[in-house]
Design a protein around this motif. Structure first.
Motif, PDB file in Angstrom:
ATOM      1  N   THR A 129       0.869  -1.183   0.000  1.00  0.00           N
ATOM      2  CA  THR A 129       0.000   0.000   0.000  1.00  0.00           C
ATOM      3  C   THR A 129       0.899   1.225   0.000  1.00  0.00           C
ATOM      4  N   TYR A 130       0.506   2.257  -0.722  1.00  0.00           N
ATOM      5  CA  TYR A 130       1.466   3.344  -0.939  1.00  0.00           C
ATOM      6  C   TYR A 130       0.762   4.645  -1.315  1.00  0.00           C
ATOM      7  N   PHE A 131       1.504   5.730  -1.164  1.00  0.00           N
ATOM      8  CA  PHE A 131       1.113   7.038  -1.685  1.00  0.00           C
ATOM      9  C   PHE A 131       1.886   7.274  -2.977  1.00  0.00           C
ATOM     10  N   ASN A 132       1.224   7.844  -3.971  1.00  0.00           N
ATOM     11  CA  ASN A 132       1.947   8.284  -5.169  1.00  0.00           C
ATOM     12  C   ASN A 132       1.866   9.799  -5.269  1.00  0.00           C
ATOM     13  N   LEU A 133       3.002  10.423  -5.057  1.00  0.00           N
ATOM     14  CA  LEU A 133       3.134  11.875  -5.170  1.00  0.00           C
ATOM     15  C   LEU A 133       3.774  12.185  -6.510  1.00  0.00           C
ATOM     16  N   GLU A 134       3.045  12.905  -7.355  1.00  0.00           N
ATOM     17  CA  GLU A 134       3.515  13.252  -8.694  1.00  0.00           C
ATOM     18  C   GLU A 134       3.487  14.773  -8.824  1.00  0.00           C
ATOM     19  N   ALA A 137       6.667  19.931 -13.751  1.00  0.00           N
ATOM     20  CA  ALA A 137       7.760  20.905 -13.696  1.00  0.00           C
ATOM     21  C   ALA A 137       7.299  22.265 -13.190  1.00  0.00           C
ATOM     22  N   GLY A 138       5.999  22.531 -13.294  1.00  0.00           N
ATOM     23  CA  GLY A 138       5.445  23.785 -12.794  1.00  0.00           C
ATOM     24  C   GLY A 138       5.058  23.737 -11.326  1.00  0.00           C
ATOM     25  N   GLY A 139       5.302  22.602 -10.662  1.00  0.00           N
ATOM     26  CA  GLY A 139       5.023  22.495  -9.235  1.00  0.00           C
ATOM     27  C   GLY A 139       3.613  22.072  -8.881  1.00  0.00           C
ATOM     28  N   VAL A 140       2.849  21.552  -9.845  1.00  0.00           N
ATOM     29  CA  VAL A 140       1.474  21.125  -9.577  1.00  0.00           C
ATOM     30  C   VAL A 140       1.481  19.648  -9.173  1.00  0.00           C
ATOM     31  N   PRO A 141       0.883  19.315  -8.018  1.00  0.00           N
ATOM     32  CA  PRO A 141       0.952  17.941  -7.524  1.00  0.00           C
ATOM     33  C   PRO A 141      -0.322  17.128  -7.764  1.00  0.00           C
ATOM     34  N   LEU A 142      -0.123  15.839  -7.702  1.00  0.00           N
ATOM     35  CA  LEU A 142      -1.186  14.850  -7.586  1.00  0.00           C
ATOM     36  C   LEU A 142      -0.797  13.939  -6.435  1.00  0.00           C
ATOM     37  N   LEU A 143      -1.766  13.550  -5.612  1.00  0.00           N
ATOM     38  CA  LEU A 143      -1.466  12.638  -4.508  1.00  0.00           C
ATOM     39  C   LEU A 143      -2.639  11.703  -4.276  1.00  0.00           C
ATOM     40  N   HIS A 144      -2.370  10.402  -4.380  1.00  0.00           N
ATOM     41  CA  HIS A 144      -3.339   9.359  -4.090  1.00  0.00           C
ATOM     42  C   HIS A 144      -2.770   8.428  -3.020  1.00  0.00           C
ATOM     43  N   TYR A 145      -3.682   7.770  -2.302  1.00  0.00           N
ATOM     44  CA  TYR A 145      -3.290   6.683  -1.401  1.00  0.00           C
ATOM     45  C   TYR A 145      -3.873   5.400  -1.978  1.00  0.00           C
ATOM     46  N   VAL A 146      -3.012   4.451  -2.307  1.00  0.00           N
ATOM     47  CA  VAL A 146      -3.414   3.277  -3.085  1.00  0.00           C
ATOM     48  C   VAL A 146      -3.350   2.023  -2.215  1.00  0.00           C
ATOM     49  N   ARG A 150      -4.591   0.570  -9.402  1.00  0.00           N
ATOM     50  CA  ARG A 150      -5.563   0.702 -10.495  1.00  0.00           C
ATOM     51  C   ARG A 150      -6.987   0.304 -10.092  1.00  0.00           C
ATOM     52  N   LYS A 151      -7.194  -0.112  -8.829  1.00  0.00           N
ATOM     53  CA  LYS A 151      -8.518  -0.580  -8.419  1.00  0.00           C
ATOM     54  C   LYS A 151      -9.065   0.203  -7.232  1.00  0.00           C
ATOM     55  N   HIS A 240       2.748   1.732 -11.180  1.00  0.00           N
ATOM     56  CA  HIS A 240       1.946   1.253 -10.051  1.00  0.00           C
ATOM     57  C   HIS A 240       2.158  -0.242  -9.818  1.00  0.00           C
ATOM     58  N   LEU A 241       3.402  -0.599  -9.577  1.00  0.00           N
ATOM     59  CA  LEU A 241       3.780  -1.986  -9.294  1.00  0.00           C
ATOM     60  C   LEU A 241       4.655  -1.992  -8.043  1.00  0.00           C
ATOM     61  N   PRO A 242       4.037  -1.912  -6.862  1.00  0.00           N
ATOM     62  CA  PRO A 242       4.810  -1.756  -5.623  1.00  0.00           C
ATOM     63  C   PRO A 242       5.707  -2.940  -5.290  1.00  0.00           C
ATOM     64  N   GLN A 243       5.468  -4.082  -5.919  1.00  0.00           N
ATOM     65  CA  GLN A 243       6.352  -5.220  -5.681  1.00  0.00           C
ATOM     66  C   GLN A 243       7.766  -4.952  -6.170  1.00  0.00           C
ATOM     67  N   TYR A 244       7.927  -3.910  -6.991  1.00  0.00           N
ATOM     68  CA  TYR A 244       9.255  -3.560  -7.489  1.00  0.00           C
ATOM     69  C   TYR A 244       9.842  -2.319  -6.799  1.00  0.00           C
ATOM     70  N   PHE A 245       9.257  -1.900  -5.702  1.00  0.00           N
ATOM     71  CA  PHE A 245       9.834  -0.777  -4.964  1.00  0.00           C
ATOM     72  C   PHE A 245      11.183  -1.166  -4.382  1.00  0.00           C
ATOM     73  N   GLY A 246      12.069  -0.175  -4.254  1.00  0.00           N
ATOM     74  CA  GLY A 246      13.306  -0.358  -3.515  1.00  0.00           C
ATOM     75  C   GLY A 246      13.060  -0.110  -2.032  1.00  0.00           C
ATOM     76  N   THR A 247      14.142  -0.001  -1.262  1.00  0.00           N
ATOM     77  CA  THR A 247      14.032   0.154   0.181  1.00  0.00           C
ATOM     78  C   THR A 247      14.684   1.443   0.653  1.00  0.00           C
ATOM     79  N   LEU A 248      13.953   2.181   1.472  1.00  0.00           N
ATOM     80  CA  LEU A 248      14.509   3.339   2.182  1.00  0.00           C
ATOM     81  C   LEU A 248      14.860   2.899   3.590  1.00  0.00           C
ATOM     82  N   ILE A 249      16.070   3.182   4.014  1.00  0.00           N
ATOM     83  CA  ILE A 249      16.521   2.860   5.367  1.00  0.00           C
ATOM     84  C   ILE A 249      16.833   4.166   6.090  1.00  0.00           C
ATOM     85  N   PHE A 250      16.098   4.456   7.139  1.00  0.00           N
ATOM     86  CA  PHE A 250      16.312   5.701   7.880  1.00  0.00           C
ATOM     87  C   PHE A 250      17.468   5.539   8.857  1.00  0.00           C
TER      88      PHE A 250
END
Length: 251
Positions: A129-134, A137-146, A150-151, A240-250
């Motif tokens: 499950t993830y957020f997609n922040l897009e 270049a003009g600074g206009v965003p889109l944000l969904h919680y998935v 696609r469903k 939109h294929l989160p199975q291919y996400f990398g890893t962020l380590i804080f």
């Protein structure tokens, strides 16, 4: 007999080379990128300045993998992240040659413009499950919680998205398209409290891991392209294929 032996040697060498190449390609697909996210120290001003001191010693990732056909021109895109207990901070820098920014409404089709994207799963127990922040270049965003790509997803309200501080180096509208070498940047600051209204957020702290990917696109520009940080093994472009996400380590 000598000819037969020589042919056998050639075949063996060819099969060995093919096996090596297949092994290499398979290994590449199995590799998962990791990025170590440093904590913010001091103050940060969101102004789209890639060269300011706060980002100077922060490692950058490069988006080197493309999906679909290789584009005529491959933009060079780098991204960096920082964090504190309340925010995620990010910045992109793009060396581009086809730049347009026509979409002006929040949650509009910004990915059709020159666009950078940060997909991230802040719930360590639910990495698909993830957020997609897009952001174009003009600074206009889109944000969904998935929750199901696609469903099943939530489109965040504009008033909520406006809580994200965004700075951009390009004008709000770039039309007609710029068709010469151009460098542009996007910087953003995402409040974690806003995200937690939609899904669980594992608070960043040393040792915490999130899943994520960085993207660069421009599907309706003069140079359509789909670049990723972590490899996405799919026959057609699809971020939109989160199975291919990398890893962020804080840290």
């Amino acid at each position: 007999m000598l000819i037969t032996h020589q042919i056998g040697v050639w075949i063996t060498a060819f099969v060995t080379l093919l096996t090596m190449n297949t092994h290499t390609m398979t290994d590449d697909l199995k590799l998962e990128n990791t990025y170590r996210v440093k904590p913010l120290t001091g103050h940060i001003t969101i102004d789209a300045d890639w060269d300011k001191a706060v980002w100077e010693n922060v490692e950058a990732v490069e988006l080197t993998h493309y999906m679909g056909e290789k584009p005529l021109f491959s933009p060079v895109t780098h991204a960096k992240l920082l964090y504190d207990k309340d925010h995620i901070y990010g910045i992109f820098k793009v060396h581009d040659r086809y730049v347009q920014s026509k979409v002006t409404e929040i949650n509009g089709a910004v990915s059709t413009d020159s666009c950078v994207e940060f997909f991230f799963s802040p719930d360590s127990d639910s990495p698909l499950t993830y957020f997609n922040l897009e952001i174009n270049a003009g600074g206009v965003p889109l944000l969904h919680y998935v929750t199901q790509p696609r469903k099943t997803y939530q489109v965040l309200e504009a008033d909520q998205i406006k809580k994200i501080a965004i700075a951009h180096s390009m004008p709000p509208v770039v039309d007609p398209e710029i068709v010469k070498d151009t460098v542009w940047t996007i910087e953003y600051k995402v409040p974690l409290a806003m995200l937690s209204h939609h899904g669980k957020v594992t608070t960043p702290a040393p040792g915490v891991e999130w899943k994520a990917n960085f993207y660069k696109t421009g599907s309706r520009t003069g140079n359509p392209h789909y670049f990723t940080w972590n490899v996405v093994d799919n026959p057609r472009p699809d971020f939109h294929l989160p199975q291919y996400f990398g890893t962020l380590i804080f840290e």
